[in-house]
Design a protein around this motif. Sequence first.
Motif, PDB file in Angstrom:
ATOM      1  N   VAL A  34      -2.350  -3.842   8.890  1.00 46.74           N
ATOM      2  CA  VAL A  34      -3.579  -4.092   9.643  1.00 46.74           C
ATOM      3  C   VAL A  34      -4.440  -5.118   8.907  1.00 46.74           C
ATOM      4  O   VAL A  34      -5.015  -6.028   9.521  1.00 46.74           O
ATOM      5  CB  VAL A  34      -4.355  -2.775   9.867  1.00 46.74           C
ATOM      6  N   GLY A  35      -4.532  -4.984   7.587  1.00 40.44           N
ATOM      7  CA  GLY A  35      -5.275  -5.976   6.813  1.00 40.44           C
ATOM      8  C   GLY A  35      -4.683  -7.368   6.958  1.00 40.44           C
ATOM      9  O   GLY A  35      -5.422  -8.363   7.075  1.00 40.44           O
ATOM     10  N   PHE A  36      -3.357  -7.453   6.967  1.00 39.46           N
ATOM     11  CA  PHE A  36      -2.678  -8.739   7.178  1.00 39.46           C
ATOM     12  C   PHE A  36      -3.018  -9.308   8.553  1.00 39.46           C
ATOM     13  O   PHE A  36      -3.351 -10.498   8.685  1.00 39.46           O
ATOM     14  CB  PHE A  36      -1.163  -8.537   7.033  1.00 39.46           C
TER      15      PHE A  36
ATOM     16  N   LEU B  38       3.727 -12.969   1.378  1.00 38.10           N
ATOM     17  CA  LEU B  38       4.070 -12.657  -0.011  1.00 38.10           C
ATOM     18  C   LEU B  38       3.105 -11.633  -0.601  1.00 38.10           C
ATOM     19  O   LEU B  38       3.520 -10.703  -1.312  1.00 38.10           O
ATOM     20  CB  LEU B  38       4.065 -13.935  -0.860  1.00 38.10           C
ATOM     21  N   LEU B  39       1.823 -11.781  -0.290  1.00 42.76           N
ATOM     22  CA  LEU B  39       0.830 -10.822  -0.772  1.00 42.76           C
ATOM     23  C   LEU B  39       1.081  -9.441  -0.184  1.00 42.76           C
ATOM     24  O   LEU B  39       0.942  -8.425  -0.882  1.00 42.76           O
ATOM     25  CB  LEU B  39      -0.572 -11.314  -0.408  1.00 42.76           C
ATOM     26  N   LEU B  40       1.473  -9.396   1.080  1.00 44.31           N
ATOM     27  CA  LEU B  40       1.806  -8.123   1.716  1.00 44.31           C
ATOM     28  C   LEU B  40       3.005  -7.471   1.034  1.00 44.31           C
ATOM     29  O   LEU B  40       3.001  -6.262   0.764  1.00 44.31           O
ATOM     30  CB  LEU B  40       2.096  -8.348   3.203  1.00 44.31           C
ATOM     31  N   ALA B  41       4.042  -8.272   0.727  1.00 45.51           N
ATOM     32  CA  ALA B  41       5.232  -7.736   0.071  1.00 45.51           C
ATOM     33  C   ALA B  41       4.906  -7.207  -1.322  1.00 45.51           C
ATOM     34  O   ALA B  41       5.360  -6.120  -1.711  1.00 45.51           O
ATOM     35  CB  ALA B  41       6.315  -8.814  -0.001  1.00 45.51           C
ATOM     36  N   VAL B  42       4.088  -7.950  -2.063  1.00 47.59           N
ATOM     37  CA  VAL B  42       3.693  -7.497  -3.398  1.00 47.59           C
ATOM     38  C   VAL B  42       2.862  -6.223  -3.301  1.00 47.59           C
ATOM     39  O   VAL B  42       3.034  -5.282  -4.093  1.00 47.59           O
ATOM     40  CB  VAL B  42       2.915  -8.607  -4.132  1.00 47.59           C
TER      41      VAL B  42
ATOM     42  N   THR C 218       0.767 -22.659   8.104  1.00 47.02           N
ATOM     43  CA  THR C 218       2.054 -22.127   7.650  1.00 47.02           C
ATOM     44  C   THR C 218       1.961 -21.656   6.206  1.00 47.02           C
ATOM     45  O   THR C 218       2.458 -20.587   5.843  1.00 47.02           O
ATOM     46  CB  THR C 218       3.154 -23.191   7.785  1.00 47.02           C
ATOM     47  N   ARG C 219       1.295 -22.479   5.380  1.00 42.48           N
ATOM     48  CA  ARG C 219       1.133 -22.094   3.975  1.00 42.48           C
ATOM     49  C   ARG C 219       0.308 -20.806   3.845  1.00 42.48           C
ATOM     50  O   ARG C 219       0.604 -19.951   3.014  1.00 42.48           O
ATOM     51  CB  ARG C 219       0.442 -23.230   3.214  1.00 42.48           C
TER      52      ARG C 219
END
Length: 317
Positions: free
Chosen positions: A297-299, A10-14, A2-3
């Motif tokens: 896709v990276g996510f 969060l990394l995707l949003a940034v 989950t973490r």
Amino acid sequence: MTRFLVGRVLLLAVGLLVASLIVFATLRVLPGDVAQVVAGAEATPAQVAALRGQLGLDRPVALQYLDWIGGLFRGDLGNSLVTRGPVAPEIAQKLAVTLPLAGMSLVAALVIGVPLGVLAAVLRRRPGGAVISAAAQAVAAIPVVWAGMLLVALFAVTLHWLPVQGFPLDGWDTPDRAFAALVLPALTIGAVEGAVILRFTRSATLSVLDADHVRTAAAIGLTKNRALLRHGLPSVALTVLAVLGVQIAGLLVGAVVVEQLFSLPGVGRMLVTDVGRRDITKVQSELLVLTGLVLLVGFAVDVLHRVLDPRQREASS
């Protein structure tokens, strides 16, 4: 887990936020006046100034960015500065060509790259392995445009097997014709990207062939090839999966070129047209959508790699 997912989201949003800033700022520093292009060469300075106000181009740049980002949260990609129509429906229509093209290209790249990469590693001390490796080096260095022209000369002009250009006007309502129109473009991208995957697959397979667990499996009675298939290929698959996260960007860049070459009505061709027309709103939305697809896709690759690789799960537990 989950973490890990929360961190990746969060990394995707940034990443999307940073991409939007870069796209917006880059388009604003390009030379040329959008209002002048839209108004035409014969427009007077007063008419150009009035049009600039109508399009909101005279507002502070920060407010223009905030308006655009606010619209993105509502699913609104803005309106074209040239046609004044909404951008989102047109991008969705073009993605119906670009996404299948990228998917078919990915399948072609995997079908070409993975088996031949494994074969090149197994035959590393034989002439066949050297031939495969040399061919991969040559194909990977070929520009996508040249690869497309060579495949057109072979499959369309010489053999008459596949259509050269165009996409059915009724789109996917005639799936057989739509699929046939994408085969040659997908092979063009897949051949070049497949050569890159081949080289990574060969390198990963070579490292697996010398791994202790594969040699132990061969020592207790399995043939070398069966030991590789049963105990080595899962590790190779993880390497290929990691490479795909990077190669997807190459697939989308190749789609931009190939859509021009084969006259396909996709996002790439629309992007080139809109850049020429200085339609900033459409261009920035198209670039952000393409960037978002690469990041998504990276996510997905990161999450799938985490699920499939027990070493990463044990490291985090």
